[in-house]
Design a protein around this motif. Structure first.
Motif, short mmCIF file in Angstrom:
data_model
loop_
_atom_site.label_atom_id
_atom_site.label_comp_id
_atom_site.label_asym_id
_atom_site.label_seq_id
_atom_site.Cartn_x
_atom_site.Cartn_y
_atom_site.Cartn_z
N LEU A 2 0.83 -1.20 0.00
CA LEU A 2 0.00 0.00 0.00
C LEU A 2 0.88 1.26 0.00
CD1 LEU A 2 -2.83 1.21 0.27
CD2 LEU A 2 -2.69 0.87 2.75
N GLU B 67 1.17 4.17 -2.87
CA GLU B 67 0.92 5.58 -2.56
C GLU B 67 2.12 6.44 -2.95
OE1 GLU B 67 -1.86 6.76 -1.71
OE2 GLU B 67 -2.97 5.05 -0.92
N LEU C 287 -9.83 12.91 9.92
CA LEU C 287 -10.27 11.52 9.94
C LEU C 287 -11.70 11.36 10.47
CD1 LEU C 287 -7.05 9.67 10.97
CD2 LEU C 287 -8.13 9.77 8.73
N LYS D 197 -12.06 12.55 3.53
CA LYS D 197 -12.33 13.23 2.26
C LYS D 197 -11.68 12.46 1.13
CE LYS D 197 -10.88 17.23 3.42
NZ LYS D 197 -10.49 18.59 3.63
N GLU D 198 -11.93 12.96 -0.09
CA GLU D 198 -11.46 12.18 -1.23
C GLU D 198 -9.95 12.29 -1.46
OE1 GLU D 198 -13.99 12.99 -4.61
OE2 GLU D 198 -15.67 13.15 -3.20
N MET E 214 -5.09 11.65 1.67
CA MET E 214 -4.91 10.55 2.61
C MET E 214 -3.61 9.79 2.39
SD MET E 214 -8.68 8.89 3.14
CE MET E 214 -9.11 8.82 1.41
N TYR F 37 -0.67 10.25 4.83
CA TYR F 37 -1.06 9.69 6.12
C TYR F 37 -0.98 8.15 6.09
CZ TYR F 37 -4.32 8.14 9.74
OH TYR F 37 -4.90 7.50 10.79
N ILE F 38 -1.46 7.57 5.00
CA ILE F 38 -1.45 6.10 4.88
C ILE F 38 -0.02 5.57 4.91
CG2 ILE F 38 -1.89 4.19 3.27
CD1 ILE F 38 -4.46 5.67 2.43
N ASP G 107 -6.16 1.64 -2.80
CA ASP G 107 -5.27 2.66 -2.22
C ASP G 107 -6.08 3.92 -1.89
OD1 ASP G 107 -5.73 4.00 -4.55
OD2 ASP G 107 -3.62 4.22 -5.13
N SER G 108 -5.38 5.01 -1.57
CA SER G 108 -6.10 6.20 -1.12
C SER G 108 -7.02 6.77 -2.20
CB SER G 108 -5.12 7.27 -0.63
OG SER G 108 -4.31 7.70 -1.70
N CYS H 155 -10.12 4.74 -2.21
CA CYS H 155 -11.00 5.20 -1.12
C CYS H 155 -11.73 6.47 -1.53
CB CYS H 155 -10.19 5.51 0.13
SG CYS H 155 -9.51 4.06 0.93
N GLY H 156 -10.95 7.37 -2.17
CA GLY H 156 -11.54 8.63 -2.63
C GLY H 156 -12.69 8.39 -3.58
N LEU I 292 -15.71 7.18 -1.71
CA LEU I 292 -16.35 8.28 -0.99
C LEU I 292 -17.14 9.17 -1.93
CD1 LEU I 292 -13.46 9.24 1.45
CD2 LEU I 292 -15.69 8.35 2.09
N ARG J 229 -8.56 -3.56 6.34
CA ARG J 229 -7.58 -2.90 7.22
C ARG J 229 -7.36 -1.45 6.79
NH1 ARG J 229 -5.04 -7.87 8.38
NH2 ARG J 229 -4.18 -7.96 6.30
N LEU J 230 -7.31 -1.21 5.48
CA LEU J 230 -7.14 0.15 5.00
C LEU J 230 -8.36 1.01 5.37
CD1 LEU J 230 -5.74 2.38 3.28
CD2 LEU J 230 -7.08 1.54 1.36
N LEU K 116 -8.04 1.97 8.78
CA LEU K 116 -6.96 2.94 8.97
C LEU K 116 -7.43 4.37 8.68
CD1 LEU K 116 -3.88 3.45 9.49
CD2 LEU K 116 -3.54 3.12 7.04
N VAL K 117 -8.20 4.52 7.59
CA VAL K 117 -8.65 5.88 7.24
C VAL K 117 -10.08 6.13 7.76
CG1 VAL K 117 -7.13 6.04 5.25
CG2 VAL K 117 -9.44 5.19 4.94
N ARG K 118 -10.56 5.22 8.61
CA ARG K 118 -11.87 5.35 9.27
C ARG K 118 -13.04 5.37 8.30
NH1 ARG K 118 -9.93 8.40 14.09
NH2 ARG K 118 -8.00 7.27 14.45
N ILE L 185 -18.16 5.48 8.06
CA ILE L 185 -19.14 6.25 7.29
C ILE L 185 -19.77 5.46 6.15
CG2 ILE L 185 -18.29 8.56 7.86
CD1 ILE L 185 -16.77 8.50 5.24
#
Lengths: 547, 112
Positions: free
Chosen positions: A454, A458, A508, A512-513, A516, A519-520, B56-57, B60-61, B64, B88-89, B92-94, B98
């Motif tokens: 991951l 990133e 957190l 948001k989109e 992140m 942070y990850i 990945d992020s 996730c984006g 969302l 797990r990811l 991690l980003v909560r 939501i």
């Protein structure tokens, strides 16, 4: 009262004011003598420049000099008075054909000139004026002198406080590190301080701080901060029987709550960096509160990275929980802590020494022994500024990890090259997974492998999107290295440099989109360092440790 | 080319089967687009991630973004079949706080 007394000793205005009058024409001399006596002065008539010099003393408050005189003429005499009695400024007497000389005299420190023949009232007015001006000059100079003495006194007191209370001595017998330290106090003392605290046999704490402002107030504030700090540390020691249970972030938080009222009352603030070294496990835990970022010289890669924290200085109204960060080091690595007096030194043309210059210097000299290194840093700064006098305190501490304290055996190394295209991400994942699996073979290691995958994705997408601005055709080199229970993955690119501090922390509570990724990465690996080499190559190095 | 996905309808609920192994920066924008086209007609959507091994992020984006689009129209998005590493990811980003996440498609359908 002291001040007035000093002035009276040097110059006593209630005594008759002595005025030397010098002219080789006896008639003129007589007229001048009578005129000045009538006006309440005490004239001392002489007929040559040499005689003037014989009568000069601290009691003389005005001089009238004829320009044409035997032995030593008026202009030569003026020159002498200028040098020996700079507060006295003579009035020149000239004949009408000597006006050019009079102009010369005015340019060279004469108070005024009178062309012969003159009126008695002219003389009286001019001498009174000259005496008044002389007395003003004396008073001003005396006032400045006592002010300077008061300041010197304060600097002396403040520097004593700093020397005896604020600057600590490194432990001499702490194994695994070599320490060199240096402070050059400026003419005006800052509240710079640093200290070493040996918590137990496993760890050594080091703190460096800078109190805003100068002089006694800053020095006392520094002393107060230090005493709070030591109290917190000592209270913990007593309660935990030889083992350290209090984390750096708790120490800083407790000190903050002790100090915040005082700091806000005095509208002062403190920048601080608290570091805890664990040489045996090659770890460093730190809390940064707005201090200049220490440099970390990586011996193996010969690169320098910054220890970034991100808390506000103590005393700022914003209060967030103090966060501590972890990093790791290797044999031969050097940490350089310093005060902003170093990087804010200016050259004669006004240019700042700056962080970048220090980083470049450290990159070139990081392998020097610590004592040599800080001497060389000092020499470099002195050479840059053209003076050994510093406007701010100059503090510099180098902590080097001993070569034999952390032996690391190389298990494997592999290099991969990717193109700066997003469809390469899949291959990045595969390469990282295969390399990682060679050394992390247990089924329970799977979450760690997934975390590395991951973080690698990133990092690579950040390089493609930001460093190379979505332009394909640029190489991204990945160097993977494995040691026992440790791996590093270094990503090299030649795109735009990346500043992780410019990325705000994600909210957190409401994901948001965007934003992140950084942070990850931080959460998925033990350590991530970003550096830029002198060759224009960026390096993002992630380090993974496991048991 | 968009991402590969298949839509089945259960009364008023759309179940989207995402036929991609990874959801990362290389296809997250495409997912947003494909989902926007597909989802216009539905208010209740289940996104089945059982084939997705990696997010990945930016993935996730994208999720969302789908959640927000549906939410704006008063709709709901639920996830199912989330693999361990992906879960797990999300933690991690909560994200798990939501978006409703269910073990299976049936659990998700019952959740509406």
């Amino acid at each position: 009262m002291e001040q007035e007394h000093t002035i009276e000793q040097a110059y006593a205005p209630e005594e008759p004011r002595q005025v030397i009058i010098a002219d080789d024409d006896l008639t003129t001399l007589k007229i001048l003598e009578r005129t000045l006596e009538k006006a309440g002065f005490t004239p001392i008539p002489v007929s040559s420049g040499r005689q003037v010099i014989g009568h000069l003393s601290g009691a003389v408050c005005a001089v009238i000099l004829d320009i044409q005189m035997p032995e030593m003429n008026g202009l030569e005499c003026l020159d002498y008075i200028n040098r020996q009695y700079p507060d006295l400024s003579p009035i020149m007497l000239t004949a009408s054909d000597e006006v050019a000389d009079a102009v010369y005299a005015m340019k060279h420190g004469a108070f005024d000139y009178i062309v012969k023949p003159f009126q008695a009232s002219q003389i009286t007015a001019l001498v009174s004026h000259a005496v008044h001006s002389f007395e003003q000059t004396i008073r001003l100079r005396e006032a400045e002198e006592s002010l300077r003495q008061a300041r010197e006194n304060e600097i002396y007191v403040a520097s004593r406080i700093q020397r005896s209370l604020l600057l600590g001595k490194p432990p001499t017998d702490f194994p695994g590190v070599q320490i060199a330290h240096m402070t050059i106090p400026s003419q005006e003392i800052d509240g710079d301080f640093y200290d070493f605290i040996q918590m137990d046999s496993q760890s050594m704490d080091f703190v460096v701080a800078d109190v805003m402002g100068k002089g006694i107030r800053a020095a006392f504030m520094g002393a107060a901060l230090k005493s709070h700090l030591l109290r917190v540390v000592n209270e913990t020691r007593l309660s935990t029987e030889g083992r350290v249970f209090i984390e750096p972030e708790e120490i800083v938080d407790t000190v903050y709550s002790h100090m915040i009222d005082e700091l806000q009352d005095l509208e002062s603030f403190v920048t601080l960096f608290y570091a805890r070294f664990y040489p045996k496990s090659s770890r460093l835990t730190y809390v940064d509160c707005g201090h200049v970022q220490p440099l970390h010289f990586h011996h193996r890669s010969r690169r320098v990275s910054l220890l970034r924290g991100g808390n506000m200085p103590l005393g700022f109204p914003e209060k967030e929980p103090f966060r501590q960060f972890n990093t790791t080091f290797e044999a031969g690595d050097v940490f350089l802590f310093y005060s902003d007096g170093l990087t804010e030194t200016r050259s004669r043309s006004g240019e700042l020494f700056g962080e970048e210059r220090l980083i470049n210097f450290m990159t070139a000299h990081g392998t020097d022994p610590p004592d040599d290194l800080i001497q060389a840093v000092k020499a470099e700064v002195v050479n840059f500024s053209g003076t050994a006098e510093f406007a701010d305190d100059f503090t510099c501490i180098a902590i080097k990890i001993d070569a034999d304290s952390v032996p690391l055996e190389l298990l494997g190394r592999q290099t991969f090259v990717f193109d700066s295209r997003l469809d390469e991400l899949q291959r990045v994942r595969r390469c990282v997974r295969i390399f990682g699996k060679k050394y992390m073979r247990r089924a329970s290691d799977e979450p760690r492998i997934a975390g590395i995958e991951l973080a690698a994705v990133e990092l690579t997408s950040n390089i493609i999107r930001h460093a190379y601005e979505n332009q394909s055709g640029h190489p991204i080199r990945l160097e993977a290295v494995a040691y026992p229970r440790e791996m590093t993955f270094s990503f090299y690119d030649r795109g735009k440099p990346f500043d992780p501090d410019a990325v705000p922390a994600p909210a957190l509570d409401r994901p948001k989109e965007g934003g992140m990724g950084v942070y990850i990465i931080e959460k998925s690996v033990e350590e991530i360092t970003y550096s830029r080499g002198g060759d224009g190559q960026n390096c993002a190095c992630m380090r993974i440790r496991w048991c | 080319m968009g991402v590969k996905l298949k839509v089945n309808t259960y009364v008023d609920i759309a179940v989207v089967d995402l036929k991609e192994k990874a959801l990362d920066a290389s296809n997250s924008e495409k997912l947003k687009k494909s989902m926007a086209e597909t989802l216009n007609d539905y208010e209740k959507v289940v996104l089945d991630l059982s084939r997705v091994e990696f997010v990945d992020s930016s993935g996730c984006g994208a999720l969302l973004s789908c959640l927000r689009q549906l939410g704006d129209r008063g709709g709901e998005l639920k996830l199912c079949g989330v693999q361990k590493n992906v879960q797990r990811l999300f933690e991690l980003v909560r994200m798990n706080r939501i978006i409703d996440i269910y073990p299976t498609k049936d659990d998700a359908l019952k959740g509406f």
